[in-house]
Design an enzyme around this catalytic site. Structure first.
Site, PDB file in Angstrom:
ATOM      1  N   SER A  57       0.862  -1.196   0.000  1.00  0.00           N
ATOM      2  CA  SER A  57       0.000   0.000   0.000  1.00  0.00           C
ATOM      3  C   SER A  57       0.886   1.229   0.000  1.00  0.00           C
ATOM      4  O   SER A  57       2.068   1.155   0.382  1.00  0.00           O
ATOM      5  CB  SER A  57      -0.847  -0.014   1.283  1.00  0.00           C
ATOM      6  OG  SER A  57      -1.528   1.210   1.468  1.00  0.00           O
ATOM      7  N   TYR A  74      -2.293  -1.224  10.375  1.00  0.00           N
ATOM      8  CA  TYR A  74      -2.239  -1.346   8.906  1.00  0.00           C
ATOM      9  C   TYR A  74      -0.902  -0.811   8.387  1.00  0.00           C
ATOM     10  O   TYR A  74      -0.227  -1.460   7.571  1.00  0.00           O
ATOM     11  CB  TYR A  74      -3.412  -0.556   8.309  1.00  0.00           C
ATOM     12  CG  TYR A  74      -3.618  -0.744   6.830  1.00  0.00           C
ATOM     13  CD1 TYR A  74      -4.359  -1.825   6.341  1.00  0.00           C
ATOM     14  CD2 TYR A  74      -3.099   0.153   5.906  1.00  0.00           C
ATOM     15  CE1 TYR A  74      -4.568  -1.994   4.986  1.00  0.00           C
ATOM     16  CE2 TYR A  74      -3.298  -0.013   4.549  1.00  0.00           C
ATOM     17  CZ  TYR A  74      -4.039  -1.085   4.093  1.00  0.00           C
ATOM     18  OH  TYR A  74      -4.239  -1.251   2.739  1.00  0.00           O
TER      19      TYR A  74
HETATM   20  P1  NAD Z   1     -11.513  -6.101  -0.164  1.00  0.00           P
HETATM   21  O1  NAD Z   1     -12.082  -5.951   1.213  1.00  0.00           O
HETATM   22  O2  NAD Z   1     -12.341  -5.775  -1.359  1.00  0.00           O
HETATM   23  O3  NAD Z   1     -10.925  -7.571  -0.366  1.00  0.00           O
HETATM   24  C1  NAD Z   1     -10.217  -8.218   0.633  1.00  0.00           C
HETATM   25  C2  NAD Z   1     -10.164  -9.696   0.302  1.00  0.00           C
HETATM   26  O4  NAD Z   1      -9.458 -10.368   1.361  1.00  0.00           O
HETATM   27  C3  NAD Z   1     -11.549 -10.348   0.223  1.00  0.00           C
HETATM   28  O5  NAD Z   1     -11.528 -11.340  -0.777  1.00  0.00           O
HETATM   29  C4  NAD Z   1     -11.700 -10.984   1.594  1.00  0.00           C
HETATM   30  O6  NAD Z   1     -12.607 -12.085   1.619  1.00  0.00           O
HETATM   31  C5  NAD Z   1     -10.285 -11.424   1.837  1.00  0.00           C
HETATM   32  N1  NAD Z   1      -9.978 -11.679   3.238  1.00  0.00           N
HETATM   33  C6  NAD Z   1     -10.141 -10.856   4.304  1.00  0.00           C
HETATM   34  N2  NAD Z   1      -9.772 -11.494   5.424  1.00  0.00           N
HETATM   35  C7  NAD Z   1      -9.363 -12.734   5.056  1.00  0.00           C
HETATM   36  C8  NAD Z   1      -8.854 -13.847   5.759  1.00  0.00           C
HETATM   37  N3  NAD Z   1      -8.710 -13.842   7.086  1.00  0.00           N
HETATM   38  N4  NAD Z   1      -8.545 -14.959   5.056  1.00  0.00           N
HETATM   39  C9  NAD Z   1      -8.714 -14.998   3.712  1.00  0.00           C
HETATM   40  N5  NAD Z   1      -9.180 -13.964   2.994  1.00  0.00           N
HETATM   41  C10 NAD Z   1      -9.496 -12.852   3.673  1.00  0.00           C
HETATM   42  O7  NAD Z   1     -10.190  -5.207  -0.117  1.00  0.00           O
HETATM   43  P2  NAD Z   1      -9.228  -4.629  -1.263  1.00  0.00           P
HETATM   44  O8  NAD Z   1      -9.338  -3.155  -1.201  1.00  0.00           O
HETATM   45  O9  NAD Z   1      -9.427  -5.344  -2.550  1.00  0.00           O
HETATM   46  O10 NAD Z   1      -7.825  -4.985  -0.627  1.00  0.00           O
HETATM   47  C11 NAD Z   1      -6.960  -5.990  -1.140  1.00  0.00           C
HETATM   48  C12 NAD Z   1      -5.541  -5.688  -0.693  1.00  0.00           C
HETATM   49  O11 NAD Z   1      -5.140  -4.432  -1.250  1.00  0.00           O
HETATM   50  C13 NAD Z   1      -5.385  -5.546   0.813  1.00  0.00           C
HETATM   51  O12 NAD Z   1      -4.162  -6.137   1.226  1.00  0.00           O
HETATM   52  C14 NAD Z   1      -5.359  -4.062   1.032  1.00  0.00           C
HETATM   53  O13 NAD Z   1      -4.644  -3.714   2.192  1.00  0.00           O
HETATM   54  C15 NAD Z   1      -4.639  -3.611  -0.220  1.00  0.00           C
HETATM   55  N6  NAD Z   1      -4.854  -2.201  -0.558  1.00  0.00           N
HETATM   56  C16 NAD Z   1      -6.094  -1.721  -0.830  1.00  0.00           C
HETATM   57  C17 NAD Z   1      -6.235  -0.374  -1.158  1.00  0.00           C
HETATM   58  C18 NAD Z   1      -7.564   0.221  -1.501  1.00  0.00           C
HETATM   59  O14 NAD Z   1      -7.631   1.455  -1.638  1.00  0.00           O
HETATM   60  N7  NAD Z   1      -8.614  -0.538  -1.668  1.00  0.00           N
HETATM   61  C19 NAD Z   1      -5.117   0.457  -1.179  1.00  0.00           C
HETATM   62  C20 NAD Z   1      -3.874  -0.071  -0.875  1.00  0.00           C
HETATM   63  C21 NAD Z   1      -3.753  -1.410  -0.576  1.00  0.00           C
END
Ligand code: NAD
Length: 256
Positions: free
Chosen positions: A138, A151
């Protein structure tokens, strides 16, 4: 381009993970999906692509379930060539109010899970002398924000893990890199938008505008599909010598 390769994308039932899985599948990779929620809908989105799709329900906070998922990938698809450590959660509170169990869960899912998948996937990658490990960190792996101590710590740690393993594999055809998104409009961010709209008494559009204006100079969300295309590039031979990098895709967030 990825025909004959198998990709495990953790947390791929939603958001960024699903976007990356779609692009890798479209380019021929077999996919192991993982995550909670609407698994059927996620599988449905990949169904028409015509490559093999598996699913394992491992809870990424549980090392024994992670080991079981890797064994499943070996049994059903011959082992993992591309590992995308994407599953992640968030909790927003100042450090003195931060519930210790939330701290433990965030460190386990966002950071320790990648240690476990990496240690378990590497022997097979070494045996086949090719591999890609992509850690979805991130902008918060590079800079901090208030009220996100766990985080920010987990994502800084994930970039540290990326660099250490990239050095251990530097003379092999296995590369290890981190992708550092800024804001991407997924359920994880939607929760934060909803909380902001409620707290500030504004509607959803104004909450989006304020969220972007605070951190992301482009004033635009990055999309899961764009991150999928970057993941695909990192799997290509053009990226053979990109090692231990933390690539920000953040509309200028960390340039400030
Ligand atoms: P999201 O909530 O849409 O998806 C998260 C996924 O992780 C889902 O499929 C969920 O079921 C799964 N998950 C959560 N806990 C779990 C567990 N204990 N075991 C197995 N699966 C689990 O979130 P996203 O925004 O797509 O985030 C995905 C990654 O990208 C994360 O690591 C997040 O930190 C990172 N990220 C997101 C953003 C953003 O702006 N959305 C920015 C930077 C980084």
């Amino acid at each position: 381009m990825l025909t004959g390769k198998t990709a495990l994308v953790t947390g791929s039932t939603s958001g960024i993970g699903l976007g990356i899985a779609k692009v890798l599948a479209t380019h021929g990779a077999k996919i192991v999906l993982n995550g909670f929620g609407d698994v059927a809908a996620a599988k449905g989105e990949l169904a028409g692509i015509g490559t093999e799709i598996g699913y394992h329900p491992a809870d990424m906070s549980q090392p024994d379930q992670i080991a079981d998922m890797l064994a499943y990938a070996t049994r059903t698809m011959g082992g993992i060539d591309i590992l995308v450590n994407n599953a992640g959660i968030q909790h927003v509170a100042n450090v003195e109010d931060f519930p210790p169990e939330k701290w433990d869960a965030i460190i386990a899912i966002n950071l320790s899970a990648a240690f476990h998948t990496t240690r378990l996937a590497l022997p097979r990658m070494k045996a086949s002398n090719w591999g890609r490990i992509l850690n979805i960190a991130s902008a918060h792996g590079l800079v901090a924000s208030a009220a996100k101590c766990a985080y920010v710590a987990s994502k800084h740690g994930l970039i540290g893990l990326t660099k250490a393993v990239a050095l251990e594999t530097a003379t092999t055809a296995i590369t290890v890199n981190a992708i550092c998104p800024g804001w991407v409009l997924t359920p994880l961010v939607q929760q934060q938008l909803n909380a902001r709209a409620a707290k500030e008494g504004i509607d959803g559009e104004e909450a989006k505008r304020r969220l972007l204006a605070e951190k992301q100079p482009s004033l635009q969300f990055t999309t899961p599909a764009q991150l999928g295309e970057l993941a695909l590039f990192l799997c290509s031979s053009a990226a053979d010598n990109i090692r231990g990098a933390a690539i920000n895709v953040d509309g200028g967030w960390v340039a400030q």
